[in-house]
Motif scaffolding. Structure first.
Motif, PDB file in Angstrom:
ATOM      1  N   UNK A  47       0.963  -1.169   0.146  1.00 43.44           N
ATOM      2  CA  UNK A  47       0.105  -0.127   0.048  1.00 43.44           C
ATOM      3  C   UNK A  47       0.962   1.347   0.111  1.00 43.44           C
ATOM      4  N   UNK A  48       1.822   1.320   0.902  1.00 42.85           N
ATOM      5  CA  UNK A  48       2.852   2.577   0.709  1.00 42.85           C
ATOM      6  C   UNK A  48       3.463   2.675  -0.336  1.00 42.85           C
ATOM      7  N   UNK A  49       3.785   1.822  -1.280  1.00 42.02           N
ATOM      8  CA  UNK A  49       4.470   1.918  -2.518  1.00 42.02           C
ATOM      9  C   UNK A  49       3.310   2.295  -3.534  1.00 42.02           C
ATOM     10  N   UNK A  50       2.258   1.822  -3.329  1.00 40.70           N
ATOM     11  CA  UNK A  50       1.075   2.387  -4.339  1.00 40.70           C
ATOM     12  C   UNK A  50       0.686   3.838  -4.068  1.00 40.70           C
ATOM     13  N   UNK A  51       0.870   4.385  -2.925  1.00 37.37           N
ATOM     14  CA  UNK A  51       0.575   5.693  -2.487  1.00 37.37           C
ATOM     15  C   UNK A  51       1.727   6.370  -3.185  1.00 37.37           C
ATOM     16  N   UNK A  52       2.953   6.075  -3.214  1.00 44.91           N
ATOM     17  CA  UNK A  52       4.261   7.023  -3.608  1.00 44.91           C
ATOM     18  C   UNK A  52       4.069   6.895  -5.180  1.00 44.91           C
ATOM     19  N   UNK A  53       3.492   5.670  -5.666  1.00 43.43           N
ATOM     20  CA  UNK A  53       3.311   5.713  -7.052  1.00 43.43           C
ATOM     21  C   UNK A  53       2.278   6.589  -7.714  1.00 43.43           C
ATOM     22  N   UNK A  61      -6.604  10.248  -8.028  1.00 47.85           N
ATOM     23  CA  UNK A  61      -6.507   9.665  -6.743  1.00 47.85           C
ATOM     24  C   UNK A  61      -7.926   8.600  -6.604  1.00 47.85           C
ATOM     25  N   UNK A  62      -7.581   7.633  -6.061  1.00 47.75           N
ATOM     26  CA  UNK A  62      -8.381   6.331  -6.042  1.00 47.75           C
ATOM     27  C   UNK A  62      -9.355   6.506  -4.768  1.00 47.75           C
ATOM     28  N   UNK A  63     -10.350   5.602  -4.776  1.00 45.33           N
ATOM     29  CA  UNK A  63     -10.995   5.389  -3.232  1.00 45.33           C
ATOM     30  C   UNK A  63     -10.579   4.521  -2.411  1.00 45.33           C
ATOM     31  N   UNK A  64     -10.210   3.348  -3.044  1.00 46.14           N
ATOM     32  CA  UNK A  64      -9.474   2.343  -2.239  1.00 46.14           C
ATOM     33  C   UNK A  64      -8.363   1.757  -2.775  1.00 46.14           C
ATOM     34  N   UNK A  65      -7.395   1.107  -1.942  1.00 49.64           N
ATOM     35  CA  UNK A  65      -6.105   0.417  -2.470  1.00 49.64           C
ATOM     36  C   UNK A  65      -6.162  -0.851  -1.863  1.00 49.64           C
ATOM     37  N   UNK A  77      -8.757   7.387   1.096  1.00 45.96           N
ATOM     38  CA  UNK A  77      -9.304   8.834   1.512  1.00 45.96           C
ATOM     39  C   UNK A  77      -9.222   8.943   3.018  1.00 45.96           C
ATOM     40  N   UNK A  78      -9.513   8.152   3.984  1.00 45.05           N
ATOM     41  CA  UNK A  78      -9.360   7.810   5.265  1.00 45.05           C
ATOM     42  C   UNK A  78      -7.993   7.564   5.780  1.00 45.05           C
ATOM     43  N   UNK A  79      -7.215   7.148   4.804  1.00 45.31           N
ATOM     44  CA  UNK A  79      -5.711   6.582   4.924  1.00 45.31           C
ATOM     45  C   UNK A  79      -5.609   5.741   5.987  1.00 45.31           C
ATOM     46  N   UNK A  80      -6.400   4.553   5.999  1.00 43.39           N
ATOM     47  CA  UNK A  80      -6.547   3.583   7.042  1.00 43.39           C
ATOM     48  C   UNK A  80      -7.003   2.168   6.434  1.00 43.39           C
ATOM     49  N   UNK A  81      -6.373   1.058   7.005  1.00 44.16           N
ATOM     50  CA  UNK A  81      -6.959  -0.101   6.711  1.00 44.16           C
ATOM     51  C   UNK A  81      -8.486  -0.144   6.761  1.00 44.16           C
ATOM     52  N   UNK A  82      -9.178  -1.011   5.976  1.00 47.93           N
ATOM     53  CA  UNK A  82     -10.548  -1.358   6.006  1.00 47.93           C
ATOM     54  C   UNK A  82     -10.540  -2.313   7.074  1.00 47.93           C
ATOM     55  N   UNK A  83     -11.651  -2.316   7.765  1.00 46.88           N
ATOM     56  CA  UNK A  83     -11.722  -2.936   9.261  1.00 46.88           C
ATOM     57  C   UNK A  83     -12.284  -4.489   8.970  1.00 46.88           C
TER      58      UNK A  83
END
Length: 246
Positions: A47-53, A61-65, A77-83
């Motif tokens: 995920x961090x690599x996707x954000x940098x890319x 900008x996406x909604x989910x990764x 957008x919330x910058x956190x894992x989906x529970x």
């Protein structure tokens, strides 16, 4: 049927030609917000690599990764894992034990640390046939590990929890969001994208540069569109084919 969610691989699908990536971004962002599908990047990258890319490649900008070949899912957008997702996939997977067994297998080498995490063990293995992959799966199973192998590009071998891959994670996210599979379009270019295309009732796009290991899924399957354009140009073409106003 209205397309409510678009899930796409990145490398070789939306990224790989700067001009086509820019055309995709401009076209996607021009879709009226009321018609714009939820955008999910579904990659082997973490995920961090996707954000940098996203920034370096100029992606919208996406909604989910979905990262790590379907072993991570984040609300961008919330910058956190989906529970709830790691509870869903984690049982029976021991990344340290996987590493110990894989390290004893000839001709297999460990991928760099940036490709690894608690639910993904990634290796290089060149030109492996089905028998070789079956033998590796048997070696892991014999030690009580409940895993899945994902092999792509005649080189990249990912060992994942059995319930995890790009398609299983996408299906879980759709259920969480209340989106039916027939309201989803996916796009990809290699074998590690195959699980997305195998989710029941989804539509799929393969750009012209797609590998044969993925194209074999399109034979006789009218829900998969094989584009004439390469990389993101092929994705734009496919989205138009499926009625997205892009």
């Amino acid at each position: 049927m209205t397309i409510r969610l678009f899930s796409s691989d990145l490398d070789g699908t939306l990224v790989g030609d700067n001009g086509s990536t820019a055309r995709f971004r401009n076209a996607f962002e021009a879709i009226p917000e009321s018609d714009r599908p939820i955008l999910v990047y579904n990659s082997g990258r973490l995920v961090d690599d996707i954000r940098a890319l996203i920034g370096t490649a100029g992606l919208p900008e996406p909604d989910f990764l979905i990262g790590g070949v379907g072993t991570m899912v984040h609300d961008h957008k919330a910058k956190r894992p989906v529970d709830g997702f790691h509870d869903y996939i984690g049982a029976g997977f021991d990344v340290a034990k996987v590493g110990k067994i894989m390290g004893d297998i000839p001709d297999v080498s460990y991928q760099p640390a940036r490709y690894q995490h608690a639910f993904k063990s990634s290796w290089y293995l060149n030109n492996a046939g089905k028998d070789r992959l079956s033998a590796i799966a048997d070696a892991l199973s014999a030690e009580g590990l409940v895993v899945k192998l994902v092999y792509s590009s005649d080189r990249d071998l990912d060992v994942l929890p059995r319930t995890a891959d790009k398609g299983a994670c996408l299906s879980w996210l759709c259920d969480t969001l209340g989106i039916a599979h027939d309201e989803v379009v996916v796009a990809g270019d290699t074998g590690n994208d195959a699980a997305m295309f195998e989710v029941s009732d989804v539509r799929g796009i393969i750009p012209a540069n797609g590998f044969d290991e993925l194209r074999q899924l399109a034979h006789g399957n009218g829900r998969i569109y094989q584009a004439k354009g390469e990389i993101a140009d092929g994705v734009i073409e496919g989205l138009r084919h499926f009625g997205v106003p892009i």
